[in-house]
Design an enzyme around this catalytic site. Structure first.
Site, short mmCIF file in Angstrom:
data_model
loop_
_atom_site.label_atom_id
_atom_site.label_comp_id
_atom_site.label_asym_id
_atom_site.label_seq_id
_atom_site.Cartn_x
_atom_site.Cartn_y
_atom_site.Cartn_z
N GLU A 46 0.86 -1.20 0.00
CA GLU A 46 0.00 0.00 0.00
C GLU A 46 0.90 1.25 0.00
O GLU A 46 1.94 1.26 0.66
CB GLU A 46 -0.84 0.00 1.29
CG GLU A 46 -1.67 1.24 1.53
CD GLU A 46 -2.26 1.29 2.96
OE1 GLU A 46 -1.60 0.83 3.91
OE2 GLU A 46 -3.38 1.82 3.10
N ASN A 106 -7.09 5.91 -1.95
CA ASN A 106 -5.96 5.04 -1.61
C ASN A 106 -6.11 3.83 -2.53
O ASN A 106 -6.95 2.96 -2.28
CB ASN A 106 -6.06 4.67 -0.12
CG ASN A 106 -4.83 3.93 0.34
OD1 ASN A 106 -4.08 3.38 -0.44
ND2 ASN A 106 -4.64 3.89 1.66
N LYS A 123 -9.39 1.72 -2.03
CA LYS A 123 -9.61 1.22 -0.66
C LYS A 123 -10.98 1.64 -0.12
O LYS A 123 -11.31 2.84 -0.10
CB LYS A 123 -8.49 1.75 0.24
CG LYS A 123 -8.52 1.26 1.67
CD LYS A 123 -7.26 1.76 2.40
CE LYS A 123 -7.13 1.28 3.81
NZ LYS A 123 -5.85 1.72 4.42
N GLU A 142 -6.38 8.79 7.61
CA GLU A 142 -6.89 8.33 6.30
C GLU A 142 -8.26 8.89 5.97
O GLU A 142 -8.56 9.16 4.81
CB GLU A 142 -6.92 6.79 6.26
CG GLU A 142 -5.53 6.20 6.16
CD GLU A 142 -5.55 4.77 5.67
OE1 GLU A 142 -6.09 4.49 4.60
OE2 GLU A 142 -5.00 3.92 6.39
N CYS A 168 -4.79 -2.90 2.79
CA CYS A 168 -4.51 -2.81 4.24
C CYS A 168 -5.71 -3.13 5.12
O CYS A 168 -6.07 -4.27 5.31
CB CYS A 168 -3.92 -1.45 4.57
SG CYS A 168 -3.17 -1.50 6.22
N ASN A 193 0.25 -0.94 5.39
CA ASN A 193 1.15 -0.15 6.26
C ASN A 193 0.49 -0.21 7.63
O ASN A 193 -0.49 0.49 7.88
CB ASN A 193 1.20 1.32 5.86
CG ASN A 193 2.02 1.62 4.62
OD1 ASN A 193 3.08 2.23 4.69
ND2 ASN A 193 1.50 1.23 3.48
N1 CDV Z 1 -3.05 1.50 6.52
C1 CDV Z 1 -3.99 0.90 7.28
O1 CDV Z 1 -5.12 0.69 6.84
N2 CDV Z 1 -3.63 0.58 8.53
C2 CDV Z 1 -4.55 0.00 9.46
C3 CDV Z 1 -4.22 0.52 10.83
C4 CDV Z 1 -5.31 1.39 11.32
C5 CDV Z 1 -4.01 -0.49 11.88
C6 CDV Z 1 -4.56 -1.51 9.39
O2 CDV Z 1 -5.66 -2.08 9.40
O3 CDV Z 1 -3.52 -2.15 9.40
#
Ligand code: CDV
Length: 308
Positions: A46, A106, A123, A142, A168, A193
């Protein structure tokens, strides 16, 4: 046997001051190594081209937009597309997308072996908050910088199989995988991330976070009888640590390959897409076993409402 050699290209940290040229060089080095190891597909994380900028609270929109790609490919990333085409390697890449009409997403894209973009995903499950939150150990903005994705969870035919994408936080939601599962997905590609510590619960550290990463991805793979490739941007960005733990999970939900470092690292596996067939025809034969007459709340209600 429909075997695809997959290279999950985990990336180490990208500092806020670093430019795309440096990052793309690192991505090219990973691609060269993947080619040397016979990869058909390379999967990057990501927001692969920049630092994980939602940790920074910025009010000046022009400054924010500098983290976004206004075209894809653009001059900075074109070398990746050219080399992937030369290597006849499909590619999955996450980045911040600014559309010509001013929308921010995203986003992740998928290319075919010729370097042509054949799929785009934006996303859907955006975590975090929209305004500066003094209660948190660090920010996760975000909901400030992105709009929720507007493309649903499509799947695409590529490399002789059926592919889907997620980004993510999407990996924690069973709906993500099931919507793709209902389109016969055989491999789901996910970049992430994930901060090593929960910004709202300091005792939740990297062990628990890696556990939840595996748990979500393994469950999604098993319950939909598909491969899942989940790829981290890892390591310490400007003092803020992100977990590694990039992994490839088979349709039985077993981890077949996992990263050992928090740096640029390839995680490779030869994935047989026909391994998805048994589960899809037996315990997870959706057509025979699902009971949609009882699932109405899934789409009619967002939050939980306990009984009185
Ligand atoms: N980049 C993300 O979406 N990170 C989230 C954080 C909030 C923990 C994740 O679900 O990993």
């Amino acid at each position: 046997m429909r075997q695809i050699n997959v290279a999950a290209a985990q990336m180490g940290p990208i500092q806020r001051a670093e430019g795309r040229e440096v990052v793309v060089k690192r991505m090219l080095a990973l691609m060269d190594e993947a080619k040397g190891k016979g990869a058909d597909l390379i999967v990057y994380p990501e927001l692969a081209l920049t630092t994980f900028f939602p940790r920074w609270y910025v009010e000046d929109q022009a400054q924010v937009d500098a983290w976004f790609e206004h075209d894809m490919p653009n001059d900075a990333v074109r070398p990746l597309f050219e080399r992937a085409a030369k290597y006849e390697m499909a590619m999955n890449l996450g980045y911040a997308e600014l559309t010509p009409d001013g929308h921010h997403f995203n986003t992740a894209i998928l290319t075919d072996r010729s370097g042509k973009i054949i799929g785009k995903y934006r996303k859907i499950h955006l975590p975090g908050h929209a305004e500066f939150d003094p209660e948190r150990a660090f920010q996760h903005l975000e909901k400030r910088y992105f709009e929720p994705g507007d493309l649903g969870f499509p799947v695409w035919r590529n490399l002789g199989g059926i592919f889907g994408m997620a980004v993510c936080n999407d990996r924690r939601w069973p709906e993500t995988y099931r919507v793709m599962g209902l389109q016969g997905v055989e491999m789901v590609l996910i970049g992430y991330n994930t901060p090593s510590v929960n910004s709202q619960k300091s005792e939740e550290g990297p062990e628990k976070r890696l556990f939840h990463n595996r748990l979500s991805v393994q469950a999604g793979a098993y319950q939909n009888s598909c491969w899942v490739v989940a790829v981290a941007k890892a390591g310490v960005e400007d003092g803020f640590p992100l977990i590694g733990g990039s992994l490839i999970v088979n349709p039985d939900g077993e981890i077949v390959a996992e990263a050992k470092t928090e740096r640029d690292e390839l995680v490779l596996h030869a994935c047989d897409l026909d391994a998805t067939v048994f589960g899809k025809k037996t315990i997870f034969d959706f057509a025979r076993h699902r009971r949609i007459e009882h699932y109405g709340l899934i789409t009619s209600r967002t939050g939980a409402i306990p009984p009185p």
